[in-house]
Structure formats: C-alpha cells, structure tokens
Write a protein that holds these residues in place. Sequence first.
Motif, PDB file in Angstrom:
ATOM      1  N   LYS A  17      32.229  40.151  36.852  1.00 39.63           N
ATOM      2  CA  LYS A  17      33.690  40.196  36.948  1.00 39.63           C
ATOM      3  C   LYS A  17      33.875  38.935  37.825  1.00 39.63           C
ATOM      4  CE  LYS A  17      34.148  44.568  36.104  1.00 39.63           C
ATOM      5  NZ  LYS A  17      33.940  44.768  34.878  1.00 39.63           N
ATOM      6  N   PRO A  49      35.668  46.857  41.959  1.00 41.60           N
ATOM      7  CA  PRO A  49      35.666  46.666  43.160  1.00 41.60           C
ATOM      8  C   PRO A  49      35.534  45.235  43.827  1.00 41.60           C
ATOM      9  CG  PRO A  49      33.489  47.691  42.335  1.00 41.60           C
ATOM     10  CD  PRO A  49      34.516  47.223  41.053  1.00 41.60           C
ATOM     11  N   ARG A  50      35.075  44.171  42.906  1.00 41.45           N
ATOM     12  CA  ARG A  50      35.361  43.014  43.308  1.00 41.45           C
ATOM     13  C   ARG A  50      35.800  41.942  42.186  1.00 41.45           C
ATOM     14  NH1 ARG A  50      31.462  39.951  47.365  1.00 41.45           N
ATOM     15  NH2 ARG A  50      31.234  37.838  46.582  1.00 41.45           N
ATOM     16  N   ILE A  51      36.559  40.956  42.457  1.00 43.27           N
ATOM     17  CA  ILE A  51      36.802  40.197  41.644  1.00 43.27           C
ATOM     18  C   ILE A  51      36.507  38.638  42.193  1.00 43.27           C
ATOM     19  CG2 ILE A  51      38.794  38.710  40.432  1.00 43.27           C
ATOM     20  CD1 ILE A  51      40.057  41.468  40.214  1.00 43.27           C
ATOM     21  N   THR A  52      35.792  37.674  41.510  1.00 43.59           N
ATOM     22  CA  THR A  52      35.434  36.357  41.959  1.00 43.59           C
ATOM     23  C   THR A  52      36.096  35.089  41.002  1.00 43.59           C
ATOM     24  OG1 THR A  52      33.144  37.144  42.726  1.00 43.59           O
ATOM     25  CG2 THR A  52      33.652  34.662  42.608  1.00 43.59           C
ATOM     26  N   ASN A  81      42.659  48.065  46.477  1.00 44.51           N
ATOM     27  CA  ASN A  81      41.239  48.579  46.152  1.00 44.51           C
ATOM     28  C   ASN A  81      40.184  47.402  45.857  1.00 44.51           C
ATOM     29  OD1 ASN A  81      42.316  48.779  43.838  1.00 44.51           O
ATOM     30  ND2 ASN A  81      41.276  50.729  43.251  1.00 44.51           N
ATOM     31  N   ILE A  82      40.513  46.345  45.794  1.00 45.24           N
ATOM     32  CA  ILE A  82      39.840  45.191  45.088  1.00 45.24           C
ATOM     33  C   ILE A  82      39.580  44.390  46.188  1.00 45.24           C
ATOM     34  CG2 ILE A  82      39.389  43.560  43.365  1.00 45.24           C
ATOM     35  CD1 ILE A  82      41.747  44.937  41.764  1.00 45.24           C
ATOM     36  N   GLN A  83      37.932  43.906  46.394  1.00 48.56           N
ATOM     37  CA  GLN A  83      37.657  42.760  47.294  1.00 48.56           C
ATOM     38  C   GLN A  83      37.859  41.534  46.149  1.00 48.56           C
ATOM     39  OE1 GLN A  83      36.881  42.117  50.563  1.00 48.56           O
ATOM     40  NE2 GLN A  83      36.855  40.036  49.774  1.00 48.56           N
ATOM     41  N   MET A  84      38.338  40.508  46.976  1.00 48.34           N
ATOM     42  CA  MET A  84      38.853  39.306  45.873  1.00 48.34           C
ATOM     43  C   MET A  84      38.026  38.008  46.641  1.00 48.34           C
ATOM     44  SD  MET A  84      42.002  37.694  44.340  1.00 48.34           S
ATOM     45  CE  MET A  84      42.029  36.433  43.118  1.00 48.34           C
ATOM     46  N   VAL A  85      37.341  37.421  46.129  1.00 46.98           N
ATOM     47  CA  VAL A  85      36.427  36.027  46.265  1.00 46.98           C
ATOM     48  C   VAL A  85      36.782  34.971  45.725  1.00 46.98           C
ATOM     49  CG1 VAL A  85      34.330  34.782  46.855  1.00 46.98           C
ATOM     50  CG2 VAL A  85      34.582  37.328  47.108  1.00 46.98           C
ATOM     51  N   SER A 108      42.650  39.500  53.467  1.00 45.64           N
ATOM     52  CA  SER A 108      41.188  39.938  53.251  1.00 45.64           C
ATOM     53  C   SER A 108      40.358  39.284  52.010  1.00 45.64           C
ATOM     54  CB  SER A 108      41.173  41.387  52.862  1.00 45.64           C
ATOM     55  OG  SER A 108      41.817  41.697  51.571  1.00 45.64           O
ATOM     56  N   GLN A 110      38.432  36.680  50.494  1.00 45.54           N
ATOM     57  CA  GLN A 110      37.344  35.743  51.203  1.00 45.54           C
ATOM     58  C   GLN A 110      37.440  34.538  50.481  1.00 45.54           C
ATOM     59  OE1 GLN A 110      33.878  38.239  50.782  1.00 45.54           O
ATOM     60  NE2 GLN A 110      32.805  36.641  50.987  1.00 45.54           N
TER      61      GLN A 110
END
Length: 114
Positions: A17, A49-52, A81-85, A108, A110
Amino acid sequence: MEIKTEDYRICYDPDSKIVICQGSLRLSGTEEYAPIVKLLNNLADQEPPRITLDLRELEFLNSSGINVLSKFVIKVRQQGNIQMVLQGSKNIPWQGKSLKNLQRLMPSLQLEFA
C-alpha cells in the motif's frame, strides 16, 4: 499499477500500500492529473488500514499537484479509518513547508523526513 512519462513516475505497490512518486510533476490542471487522481482515489476507496506516500524522490510538484495531494488527504481523513504516512526528503526544499501544510488538513497524518 504504474504511471510513467519522461518527467515523472508514479508507482503503486498493492501489497505494501505504498505509492512512490518520482521526478517532476509540472502538469497543468485537473485533466492532466486525472490518471494520478484515479490511482489515488482507487486506493482510498479500498480503505486499507495504512497508506504510505513516498515523495522522497519527487523533486518538484506544482500548485495543481499540491491541490491533488490536498484533496486526497481530505478524502482519506473523511473516511476516518486509514492511517496515512507521507515520506519526504529534507534535501528537497518544497517538501518541508508543503507537506507540513497537509498535516493541517489531517492532524493524524504521519510525516517522515529522511
């Protein structure tokens, strides 16, 4: 999935992802950015759950491109509901200021600078 031209390369790895952006994005307007917007929106619609976003090798991004990134960050924030970096480079001047502004759109988010 990959979008590649002489000037830039956008590559998405579905397993990790991670979207890797390289080169120089000097496209004019939303029509020229449409394939990139489609790629990003398809990713967000999958609700991982996570996108970079790896921007460490993205040397230039014009205002239209920053607008595309901003809309993507807002879309991800609204899904909730998605953590983004975002990964950036200390050696590329535009990234420090512009990427911090994206954090205002999604507190939120990162930021990682290398």
